[in-house]
Design an enzyme around this catalytic site. Sequence first.
Site, PDB file in Angstrom:
ATOM      1  N   GLY A  93      49.391  43.893  48.804  1.00  0.00           N
ATOM      2  CA  GLY A  93      48.676  44.672  47.792  1.00  0.00           C
ATOM      3  C   GLY A  93      47.440  45.356  48.361  1.00  0.00           C
ATOM      4  O   GLY A  93      47.098  45.214  49.537  1.00  0.00           O
ATOM      5  N   GLN A  94      46.745  46.090  47.481  1.00  0.00           N
ATOM      6  CA  GLN A  94      45.558  46.849  47.899  1.00  0.00           C
ATOM      7  C   GLN A  94      44.513  45.939  48.546  1.00  0.00           C
ATOM      8  O   GLN A  94      43.994  46.227  49.616  1.00  0.00           O
ATOM      9  CB  GLN A  94      44.946  47.559  46.679  1.00  0.00           C
ATOM     10  CG  GLN A  94      43.781  48.475  47.025  1.00  0.00           C
ATOM     11  CD  GLN A  94      42.856  48.761  45.848  1.00  0.00           C
ATOM     12  OE1 GLN A  94      42.879  48.060  44.836  1.00  0.00           O
ATOM     13  NE2 GLN A  94      42.054  49.785  45.981  1.00  0.00           N
ATOM     14  N   LEU A  95      44.233  44.825  47.902  1.00  0.00           N
ATOM     15  CA  LEU A  95      43.233  43.887  48.422  1.00  0.00           C
ATOM     16  C   LEU A  95      43.827  43.008  49.529  1.00  0.00           C
ATOM     17  O   LEU A  95      43.213  42.809  50.586  1.00  0.00           O
ATOM     18  CB  LEU A  95      42.734  43.022  47.254  1.00  0.00           C
ATOM     19  CG  LEU A  95      41.711  41.937  47.536  1.00  0.00           C
ATOM     20  CD1 LEU A  95      40.444  42.519  48.179  1.00  0.00           C
ATOM     21  CD2 LEU A  95      41.333  41.205  46.238  1.00  0.00           C
ATOM     22  N   ARG A 154      58.262  40.630  49.210  1.00  0.00           N
ATOM     23  CA  ARG A 154      59.199  41.279  50.135  1.00  0.00           C
ATOM     24  C   ARG A 154      58.533  41.447  51.495  1.00  0.00           C
ATOM     25  O   ARG A 154      57.318  41.263  51.622  1.00  0.00           O
ATOM     26  CB  ARG A 154      59.692  42.617  49.580  1.00  0.00           C
ATOM     27  CG  ARG A 154      58.617  43.563  49.273  1.00  0.00           C
ATOM     28  CD  ARG A 154      59.057  44.693  48.344  1.00  0.00           C
ATOM     29  NE  ARG A 154      57.868  45.348  47.841  1.00  0.00           N
ATOM     30  CZ  ARG A 154      57.169  46.247  48.509  1.00  0.00           C
ATOM     31  NH1 ARG A 154      57.554  46.655  49.706  1.00  0.00           N
ATOM     32  NH2 ARG A 154      56.063  46.760  47.995  1.00  0.00           N
ATOM     33  N   TYR A 164      46.445  41.672  30.292  1.00  0.00           N
ATOM     34  CA  TYR A 164      45.801  41.442  31.591  1.00  0.00           C
ATOM     35  C   TYR A 164      44.530  40.612  31.397  1.00  0.00           C
ATOM     36  O   TYR A 164      44.312  39.617  32.082  1.00  0.00           O
ATOM     37  CB  TYR A 164      45.472  42.804  32.213  1.00  0.00           C
ATOM     38  CG  TYR A 164      44.817  42.767  33.569  1.00  0.00           C
ATOM     39  CD1 TYR A 164      45.496  42.288  34.678  1.00  0.00           C
ATOM     40  CD2 TYR A 164      43.519  43.262  33.743  1.00  0.00           C
ATOM     41  CE1 TYR A 164      44.897  42.304  35.938  1.00  0.00           C
ATOM     42  CE2 TYR A 164      42.920  43.283  34.984  1.00  0.00           C
ATOM     43  CZ  TYR A 164      43.614  42.800  36.086  1.00  0.00           C
ATOM     44  OH  TYR A 164      43.026  42.810  37.323  1.00  0.00           O
TER      45      TYR A 164
HETATM   46  C1  AKB Z   1      42.579  47.328  37.063  1.00  0.00           C
HETATM   47  O1  AKB Z   1      42.140  48.452  36.825  1.00  0.00           O
HETATM   48  O2  AKB Z   1      43.489  46.787  36.421  1.00  0.00           O
HETATM   49  C2  AKB Z   1      41.922  46.532  38.165  1.00  0.00           C
HETATM   50  C3  AKB Z   1      40.840  45.663  37.635  1.00  0.00           C
HETATM   51  C4  AKB Z   1      39.513  46.232  37.336  1.00  0.00           C
HETATM   52  O3  AKB Z   1      41.043  44.497  37.432  1.00  0.00           O
HETATM   53  N1  AKB Z   1      41.442  47.415  39.178  1.00  0.00           N
END
Ligand code: AKB
Length: 320
Positions: free
Chosen positions: A11-13, A36, A142
């Site tokens: 991922g990005q991080l 993967r 989220y």
């Molecule tokens: C997102 O935008 O979902 C993430 C975050 C701030 O958690 N970059």
Amino acid sequence: MKKILITGAMGQLGSELTTILREQYGVDNVIGTDIRRPDEDSPLLAGPFEILNVLDAQNMADIVKKEKVDTIIHLAALLSATAEANPQLAWNINMGGLVNALEVARENNTQFFTPSSIGAFGPSTPKVATPQDTIQRPTTIYGVTKVSGELLCDYYFQKFGLDTRGVRFPGLIGYVTPPGGGTTDYAVDIYYDALKKGSYESYIDKGTFMDMMYMPDALDAIIQLMEADPSKLIHRNAFNISAMSFDPEMIAGEIRKHIKDFKMTYKVDPVRQGIADNWPDSIDYSAAIEEWGFKTRYNLETMTIDMLEKLRVKLSITDR
Ligand code: AKB
């Protein structure tokens, strides 16, 4: 941290964290994992790499035992916009993966890091100088997984003495691996489009402020926190951190200092705008400064100079 396992390493991080941890802790001591295998020319394959679905707890436990891992950095998760498009999947991956990773950490007594996010806040949270300890009633799936994750990590610390630590990341901006499925991604896309096309169509409206951070500062923050003296940590999961807060007009203005004719237009995406509207404008990160010496090196001006310089090389752009 002596032997580190990273989930979500592609991922990005994760991709940048794997590289920097290998530089600092030794190539063989950082095991990248993802669902993967990366392309054969990926820097991730310069050290140990295992295919791992975070929903497969047995495989995770086997790798941790085999490699004698003492630190788990659990990054695998769906970001806010992708999660909102598929809430059940987001719950399964974000919470199922976290529960598995915490259990493996508990069984093997490892140190544990997992990121929370500014997404852990919601519409009833104070929007400006959002305190470390405040109302957390997010309205996105989220955010629900992030608050649940914070509580679960605190529970593992209090109940089992597991050394869990975390930060609430703002939007992360970097030039190595593009983010995917986040609300703050516009602040990365804008640099790519500025160089490639000289213009950007923003899905986030002007006047929408969000916290952001340049990737080198985010990587430093993880290492600083993981190396911090545990006796100094009053909080654990998770610390507010940020480096800057801006709206689309401000980042566009900064880019225009380097690309004079850069044009910005708007086509607001109601889903991502709705998410952004319920997040803080700017958070207070004094607890992170006080408890483990959090500091940053980049602001909007210096980040923009570096991003454009690095992306010009990456994209082989010479005319802008
Ligand atoms: C997102 O935008 O979902 C993430 C975050 C701030 O958690 N970059």
